[in-house]
Design a protein around this motif. Sequence first.
Motif, PDB file in Angstrom:
ATOM      1  N   VAL A   1     -21.888  -3.673  -8.658  1.00 54.52           N
ATOM      2  CA  VAL A   1     -22.630  -2.871  -7.672  1.00 54.52           C
ATOM      3  C   VAL A   1     -23.304  -3.774  -6.641  1.00 54.52           C
ATOM      4  CG1 VAL A   1     -22.973  -1.024  -9.327  1.00 54.52           C
ATOM      5  CG2 VAL A   1     -24.733  -2.775  -9.096  1.00 54.52           C
ATOM      6  N   ARG A   2     -22.677  -4.906  -6.325  1.00 59.68           N
ATOM      7  CA  ARG A   2     -23.328  -5.908  -5.483  1.00 59.68           C
ATOM      8  C   ARG A   2     -23.607  -5.422  -4.060  1.00 59.68           C
ATOM      9  NH1 ARG A   2     -18.162  -6.622  -6.290  1.00 59.68           N
ATOM     10  NH2 ARG A   2     -16.739  -7.151  -4.578  1.00 59.68           N
ATOM     11  N   LYS A   3     -22.965  -4.345  -3.599  1.00 58.59           N
ATOM     12  CA  LYS A   3     -23.208  -3.817  -2.251  1.00 58.59           C
ATOM     13  C   LYS A   3     -24.287  -2.735  -2.234  1.00 58.59           C
ATOM     14  CE  LYS A   3     -19.938  -6.240  -0.255  1.00 58.59           C
ATOM     15  NZ  LYS A   3     -20.236  -7.312   0.733  1.00 58.59           N
ATOM     16  N   THR A   4     -24.933  -2.509  -3.369  1.00 57.42           N
ATOM     17  CA  THR A   4     -25.995  -1.517  -3.447  1.00 57.42           C
ATOM     18  C   THR A   4     -26.958  -1.934  -4.550  1.00 57.42           C
ATOM     19  OG1 THR A   4     -26.463   0.863  -3.600  1.00 57.42           O
ATOM     20  CG2 THR A   4     -24.759  -0.015  -5.077  1.00 57.42           C
ATOM     21  N   SER A   5     -27.877  -1.040  -4.932  1.00 55.53           N
ATOM     22  CA  SER A   5     -28.760  -1.315  -6.065  1.00 55.53           C
ATOM     23  C   SER A   5     -28.330  -0.448  -7.239  1.00 55.53           C
ATOM     24  CB  SER A   5     -30.213  -1.028  -5.693  1.00 55.53           C
ATOM     25  OG  SER A   5     -30.352   0.281  -5.160  1.00 55.53           O
ATOM     26  N   GLY A   6     -28.652  -0.882  -8.432  1.00 50.16           N
ATOM     27  CA  GLY A   6     -28.258  -0.163  -9.634  1.00 50.16           C
ATOM     28  C   GLY A   6     -27.763  -1.124 -10.697  1.00 50.16           C
ATOM     29  N   ILE A   7     -27.281  -0.569 -11.785  1.00 47.82           N
ATOM     30  CA  ILE A   7     -26.821  -1.356 -12.931  1.00 47.82           C
ATOM     31  C   ILE A   7     -25.297  -1.396 -12.952  1.00 47.82           C
ATOM     32  CG2 ILE A   7     -26.810  -1.507 -15.455  1.00 47.82           C
ATOM     33  CD1 ILE A   7     -29.499  -0.067 -15.434  1.00 47.82           C
ATOM     34  N   ASN A   8     -24.733  -2.566 -13.193  1.00 47.25           N
ATOM     35  CA  ASN A   8     -23.283  -2.689 -13.296  1.00 47.25           C
ATOM     36  C   ASN A   8     -22.762  -1.886 -14.485  1.00 47.25           C
ATOM     37  OD1 ASN A   8     -22.968  -4.498 -11.125  1.00 47.25           O
ATOM     38  ND2 ASN A   8     -23.403  -6.256 -12.438  1.00 47.25           N
ATOM     39  N   PRO A   9     -21.663  -1.150 -14.304  1.00 46.89           N
ATOM     40  CA  PRO A   9     -21.079  -0.428 -15.441  1.00 46.89           C
ATOM     41  C   PRO A   9     -20.255  -1.364 -16.312  1.00 46.89           C
ATOM     42  CG  PRO A   9     -19.719  -0.125 -13.499  1.00 46.89           C
ATOM     43  CD  PRO A   9     -20.914  -0.942 -13.053  1.00 46.89           C
ATOM     44  N   VAL A  10     -19.896  -0.883 -17.485  1.00 49.71           N
ATOM     45  CA  VAL A  10     -18.907  -1.587 -18.307  1.00 49.71           C
ATOM     46  C   VAL A  10     -17.566  -1.487 -17.599  1.00 49.71           C
ATOM     47  CG1 VAL A  10     -17.682  -1.621 -20.520  1.00 49.71           C
ATOM     48  CG2 VAL A  10     -20.137  -1.115 -20.447  1.00 49.71           C
ATOM     49  N   ARG A  11     -16.864  -2.589 -17.497  1.00 52.27           N
ATOM     50  CA  ARG A  11     -15.578  -2.613 -16.800  1.00 52.27           C
ATOM     51  C   ARG A  11     -14.454  -2.427 -17.819  1.00 52.27           C
ATOM     52  NH1 ARG A  11     -16.955  -8.159 -13.595  1.00 52.27           N
ATOM     53  NH2 ARG A  11     -16.986  -8.884 -15.758  1.00 52.27           N
ATOM     54  N   VAL A  12     -13.498  -1.578 -17.459  1.00 49.47           N
ATOM     55  CA  VAL A  12     -12.396  -1.251 -18.364  1.00 49.47           C
ATOM     56  C   VAL A  12     -11.086  -1.448 -17.616  1.00 49.47           C
ATOM     57  CG1 VAL A  12     -11.338   0.514 -19.827  1.00 49.47           C
ATOM     58  CG2 VAL A  12     -13.837   0.473 -19.529  1.00 49.47           C
TER      59      VAL A  12
END
Length: 290
Positions: A133-144
């Motif tokens: 989410v580097r272009k916004t704010s928030g928490i990165n999701p689990v990547r699948v």
Amino acid sequence: MAAKALDKNTAWELVLDAVNRSNVTLSLPGSDKPALDIGQNGEWELRLPAELDARNLLSVFLPLCCPVAQGSRSRVVGQMGQSLDGRIATVTGASRFINGKDGITHLHRLRAVSEAVIVGAGTASTDNPRLTVRKTSGINPVRVVIDRNHRVPDSHHLFSDEASPTLRLVAGDYHSGDKLTPRHGVTDVPCLGQDDTTDPAHILAVLADFGLRKIFVEGGGLTVSEFLNADLLDRLHVMVAPMIIGSGRPAFSLPEIKKLDSALRPKAQMVDLGSDMLFDLDFTRSTVDE
């Protein structure tokens, strides 16, 4: 003095505050002033004036924030970024960047309200995405990544950058049951069987075992189409860029139909993102219902 209208950036902070919450009144960031009422099923009402961009952002994202009820199926959102003529890449596979700056920000915001983001091996290999989410704010999701035969190089960001945990779904038999949600590193999950077909419903069941039930299917076109064809998408965000490619890879790959009566007709709202036009498609409702 009239209250200052809610802007888009503040609206996004309210969206993040709304994740997994219902029947609640949210206040402006850094204030105890009530700003937004959210009901049981994601319905919402603002308590102050808002700019059009802010209201559109709330309308698009708040339905994706409400909690998934215990025992209910996963909530699944898909995304497609395409040209005006329905292409997601050139004939050589070049796809960066069809969508503009505002479309990319929207994509990162979709990641931020999701617990897991899915890509297929083809997209992961070609684009080498980070899925953060580097272009916004928030928490990165689990990547699948659906990577049956370990096609995606281990040197790619998904497996090497440590920005967020990654589940690599690979060939093999699966043993169902509750599992710990990954917190770091890369975990290979044998679950795709021994043949070459992939069942989207099975993938959702595997992710649910890991405690992941708010799912974002980001790409590529074949993967999104598989979930759509399986009737597993609750919503689909199609971002259309003002670009004509003329040839190349089509956005959707679905079974042929003979009559328009068989066409998918989801309820839609259209939002001007700036650089792109968003079609927010709600597959839990259709225009035929009205």
